[in-house]
Each structure stands twice: as C-alpha cells, then as structure tokens.
Design a protein around this motif. Structure first.
Motif, PDB file in Angstrom:
ATOM      1  N   ASN A  16     -18.184   8.737  -0.224  1.00  0.00           N
ATOM      2  CA  ASN A  16     -19.563   8.818   0.282  1.00  0.00           C
ATOM      3  C   ASN A  16     -19.674   8.527   1.776  1.00  0.00           C
ATOM      4  N   ASN A  73      -8.239   3.935  -6.051  1.00  0.00           N
ATOM      5  CA  ASN A  73      -7.284   3.160  -5.258  1.00  0.00           C
ATOM      6  C   ASN A  73      -8.044   2.299  -4.249  1.00  0.00           C
ATOM      7  N   TYR A 112       0.809  -1.232   0.000  1.00  0.00           N
ATOM      8  CA  TYR A 112       0.000   0.000   0.000  1.00  0.00           C
ATOM      9  C   TYR A 112       0.845   1.286   0.000  1.00  0.00           C
ATOM     10  N   ASP A 172      -9.533  11.774  -7.197  1.00  0.00           N
ATOM     11  CA  ASP A 172      -9.236  10.703  -6.244  1.00  0.00           C
ATOM     12  C   ASP A 172     -10.600  10.158  -5.812  1.00  0.00           C
ATOM     13  N   ILE A 178     -19.686   8.304  -6.081  1.00  0.00           N
ATOM     14  CA  ILE A 178     -18.949   8.442  -7.348  1.00  0.00           C
ATOM     15  C   ILE A 178     -19.789   7.961  -8.535  1.00  0.00           C
ATOM     16  N   ALA A 235      -5.096   9.892   1.335  1.00  0.00           N
ATOM     17  CA  ALA A 235      -3.683   9.510   1.157  1.00  0.00           C
ATOM     18  C   ALA A 235      -3.243   9.728  -0.293  1.00  0.00           C
ATOM     19  N   VAL A 236      -4.100   9.348  -1.249  1.00  0.00           N
ATOM     20  CA  VAL A 236      -3.747   9.520  -2.669  1.00  0.00           C
ATOM     21  C   VAL A 236      -3.730  11.003  -3.028  1.00  0.00           C
ATOM     22  N   MET A 253     -15.313   9.688   6.817  1.00  0.00           N
ATOM     23  CA  MET A 253     -14.041   9.780   6.076  1.00  0.00           C
ATOM     24  C   MET A 253     -13.817  11.201   5.587  1.00  0.00           C
ATOM     25  N   SER A 287     -11.805   8.447  -1.788  1.00  0.00           N
ATOM     26  CA  SER A 287     -10.554   9.035  -1.304  1.00  0.00           C
ATOM     27  C   SER A 287     -10.230   8.669   0.132  1.00  0.00           C
TER      28      SER A 287
HETATM   29  C1  LIG Z   1     -10.514   0.965   0.634  1.00  0.00           C
HETATM   30  S1  LIG Z   1     -11.108   2.568   0.737  1.00  0.00           S
HETATM   31  C2  LIG Z   1     -10.069   3.504  -0.364  1.00  0.00           C
HETATM   32  C3  LIG Z   1      -8.704   3.811   0.152  1.00  0.00           C
HETATM   33  C4  LIG Z   1      -8.101   5.109  -0.357  1.00  0.00           C
HETATM   34  N1  LIG Z   1      -8.326   5.324  -1.774  1.00  0.00           N
HETATM   35  C5  LIG Z   1      -6.619   5.138  -0.059  1.00  0.00           C
HETATM   36  O1  LIG Z   1      -5.823   4.925  -0.989  1.00  0.00           O
HETATM   37  O2  LIG Z   1      -6.259   5.348   1.116  1.00  0.00           O
HETATM   38  C6  LIG Z   1     -12.599   2.629  -0.199  1.00  0.00           C
HETATM   39  C7  LIG Z   1     -13.319   3.966  -0.059  1.00  0.00           C
HETATM   40  O3  LIG Z   1     -14.307   4.051  -1.067  1.00  0.00           O
HETATM   41  C8  LIG Z   1     -15.426   4.721  -0.531  1.00  0.00           C
HETATM   42  N2  LIG Z   1     -16.579   4.371  -1.364  1.00  0.00           N
HETATM   43  C9  LIG Z   1     -17.146   3.154  -1.543  1.00  0.00           C
HETATM   44  N3  LIG Z   1     -18.184   3.240  -2.403  1.00  0.00           N
HETATM   45  C10 LIG Z   1     -18.263   4.550  -2.780  1.00  0.00           C
HETATM   46  C11 LIG Z   1     -19.132   5.273  -3.641  1.00  0.00           C
HETATM   47  N4  LIG Z   1     -20.124   4.675  -4.314  1.00  0.00           N
HETATM   48  N5  LIG Z   1     -18.932   6.608  -3.785  1.00  0.00           N
HETATM   49  C12 LIG Z   1     -17.943   7.240  -3.110  1.00  0.00           C
HETATM   50  N6  LIG Z   1     -17.082   6.596  -2.281  1.00  0.00           N
HETATM   51  C13 LIG Z   1     -17.244   5.266  -2.117  1.00  0.00           C
HETATM   52  C14 LIG Z   1     -15.500   4.239   0.903  1.00  0.00           C
HETATM   53  O4  LIG Z   1     -16.264   5.101   1.729  1.00  0.00           O
HETATM   54  C15 LIG Z   1     -14.036   4.170   1.285  1.00  0.00           C
HETATM   55  O5  LIG Z   1     -13.609   5.345   1.924  1.00  0.00           O
END
Ligand SMILES: C[S@@+](CC[C@H](N)C(=O)[O-])C[C@H]1O[C@@H](n2cnc3c(N)ncnc32)[C@H](O)[C@@H]1O
Ligand SMILES: O=C(O)C(=O)C[C@]1(C(=O)O)C=C[C@@H](O)C=C1
Length: 247
Positions: free
Chosen positions: A91, A137, A40, A63, A123, A70-71, A95, A66
């Motif tokens: 969403n 990511n 990671y 991103d 998204i 971090a990204v 977070m 997000s």
């Molecule tokens: C595993 S985390 C991503 C880690 C982050 N990108 C990083 O690199 O640290 C997945 C993220 O996607 C978000 N997520 C999941 N479905 C989503 C959606 N339909 N729209 C927006 N965010 C979403 C979650 O809330 C979560 O914060």
C-alpha cells in the motif's frame, strides 16, 4: 537495487516521527532491512526454495507487503511450476513504483520468469484468488493487531491443498530474561552493521507505535485459530523468525 546507505536516523531529531514507508525509506530500504533484520538475505532466498516445494500448477503466489519485491524476485528465481503467477501487493505508492522498476530489470536480464502483477493496495481489502504460496515477510507486524486473525483466516480460505503460508516476523518473548537478551543481541547486530546508538534509539521510537511484534506462542495460536492445521518454524536468528503454516 539501490545501494544508498541508510542514514535516516543519523541526525538528532527534536521529535522522532512515526516510521512510514515513504520516499526517503524507499531510497535506502535494501540497505536498511539488510542491516536491521538478522538473517534477512537467508530468509528471502530460502523463501524461494520453500515456495518451490509448495507451488501448485496454475495457481497464484502472493507476496503481501512486497516493498521492493525482494521476495517476488526470489519466487521467480526458484519456482518453475507450470502456470503459476506472482501477485505482489503493497500500500506504499513509493514502494510499488520502485518495485515495478526492479521487476522490469529482472525481466530484462532473465527469460521465462513467472509473470508478475504488482498491485498498489491494502492487503486487508484484497480479493484473494486460489493460492498455493502466500508470503508475509515482515508485514503482519505492521497490521493492526485486531485485524491480524481476520487477514490470516482469509489467507487460509484462499490456500489450495498442498500450499503454504510463509510468515516472517520480529518476535517478542514472554520470558523477560529471554526478551532482554535477544533485544540486546539485536542491538549488538545493528551496532556491528554500523548503526550508531542515536540511530538505534531514534529508529526504536519511530517504530514503536507502528510495529507490534507478537510472541511465537501468539503466532501459533492465532494461525491455528485462523484454520491452519500445522505451524512449523523453519528459521530463527536472534529475535527474528520465519514460520511455515500449512492449511
Ligand atoms: C518490512 S516491509 C516488508 C519487506 C518485504 N516483504 C521484503 O521481504 O523485502 C513491510 C511492507 O508492508 C507494507 N504494508 C504495511 N501494511 C500494509 C497493508 N495494510 N497493505 C499492503 N501493504 C502493507 C509496507 O508498505 C511495507 O512495504
Ligand atoms: O526492529 C527493528 O529495529 C527493525 O528495524 C525491523 C524492521 C522490520 O522488521 O521490518 C523495521 C522496519 C524496517 O522495515 C526494517 C526492519
């Protein structure tokens, strides 16, 4: 960033609830993702390096999913292209709130960072602006499988010439032996990072209904079906990989 250790699955649970990106997860997320996803930190930092090669003047860098940004922070460390701005979308209200705090912290420590907007939203419902870099990511795996092609098609439509989608995901493998080996090695990675057998087992049941990984072949086919012209894997550590998809 919070240094609180992830003990979310440390105590036996009568019934393991489905995994959610709630307050409890937000508090421990930096520790959780680093100890759960092999590679990671390398992926996040190099995503910034890659993005700098694809960023086009006066465009948006997305991103998507997000989390704590971090990204976004890596994009802001590496991209110097004129007129770029970052849009981070998640969403999970918990977070987004913490992400904004961390980005304010980055702004107070460094000058001339790219401007950033953090949107709390889905998204799947995003109105994409012309973009040169889109980062997903470890987010696509949490999107309902039947929505994934439509999302990627919309990302493809928004991408400018010379831009790229960078997609990181946990993988499953069509070959049963390869799947079993890399799954076992991922468990060994978690154990080596201090997770107990109970934590590993309870986390597995928590994510199995909400996170649906695809194989590399499925990713490639879907990206091509969504209109991307080329798919180039640039990183793999055990069952986690990152791909560059070109418009
Ligand atoms: C595993 S985390 C991503 C880690 C982050 N990108 C990083 O690199 O640290 C997945 C993220 O996607 C978000 N997520 C999941 N479905 C989503 C959606 N339909 N729209 C927006 N965010 C979403 C979650 O809330 C979560 O914060
Ligand atoms: O596969 C696992 O066991 C994981 O913990 C993976 C994973 C991910 O890939 O996003 C799942 C949920 C958390 O966001 C952190 C890591």
């Amino acid at each position: 960033m919070s240094k609180e250790p992830d003990r979310i699955f440390a105590q036996p649970m009568a019934q393991v609830p489905d995994f959610a990106f709630n307050e409890d997860v937000v508090r421990v997320f930096p520790d959780m993702i680093k100890r759960s996803v092999p590679g990671y930190p390398t992926i996040v930092e190099n995503l910034g390096v890659l993005a700098a090669q694809f960023a086009q003047p006066n465009s948006v860098l997305y991103d998507l999913g997000s989390s704590l940004g971090a990204v976004t922070q890596a994009l802001r460390r590496h991209v110097r292209t004129d007129g770029c701005r970052v849009i981070a979308v998640d969403n999970s209200a918990a977070m987004v709130e913490r992400c904004r705090e961390y980005l304010n912290g980055q702004d107070s420590m460094f000058q001339e960072l790219l401007p950033v907007e953090v949107i709390e939203g889905d998204i799947l419902a995003l109105d994409f602006k012309p973009a040169s870099v889109v980062a997903l990511n470890f987010t696509l795996q949490f999107i309902a499988p039947d929505q994934r092609t439509a999302l990627l098609s919309r990302i493809r439509q928004s991408l400018l010439p010379g831009g790229a989608l960078i997609l990181s995901e946990k993988l499953r493998f069509n070959d049963a032996e390869e799947h079993a080996l890399l799954t076992d090695l991922h468990v060994a990675f978690k154990r080596a990072n201090g997770y107990s057998e109970l934590e590993i087992a309870q986390k597995r049941s928590a994510i199995e209904n909400v996170m649906k990984p695809d194989s590399l072949e499925e990713h490639r086919e879907r990206l091509l079906a969504a209109g991307f012209s080329k798919v180039v894997p640039w990183f793999q550590c055990l069952n986690f990989a990152s791909l560059i998809a070109l418009p």
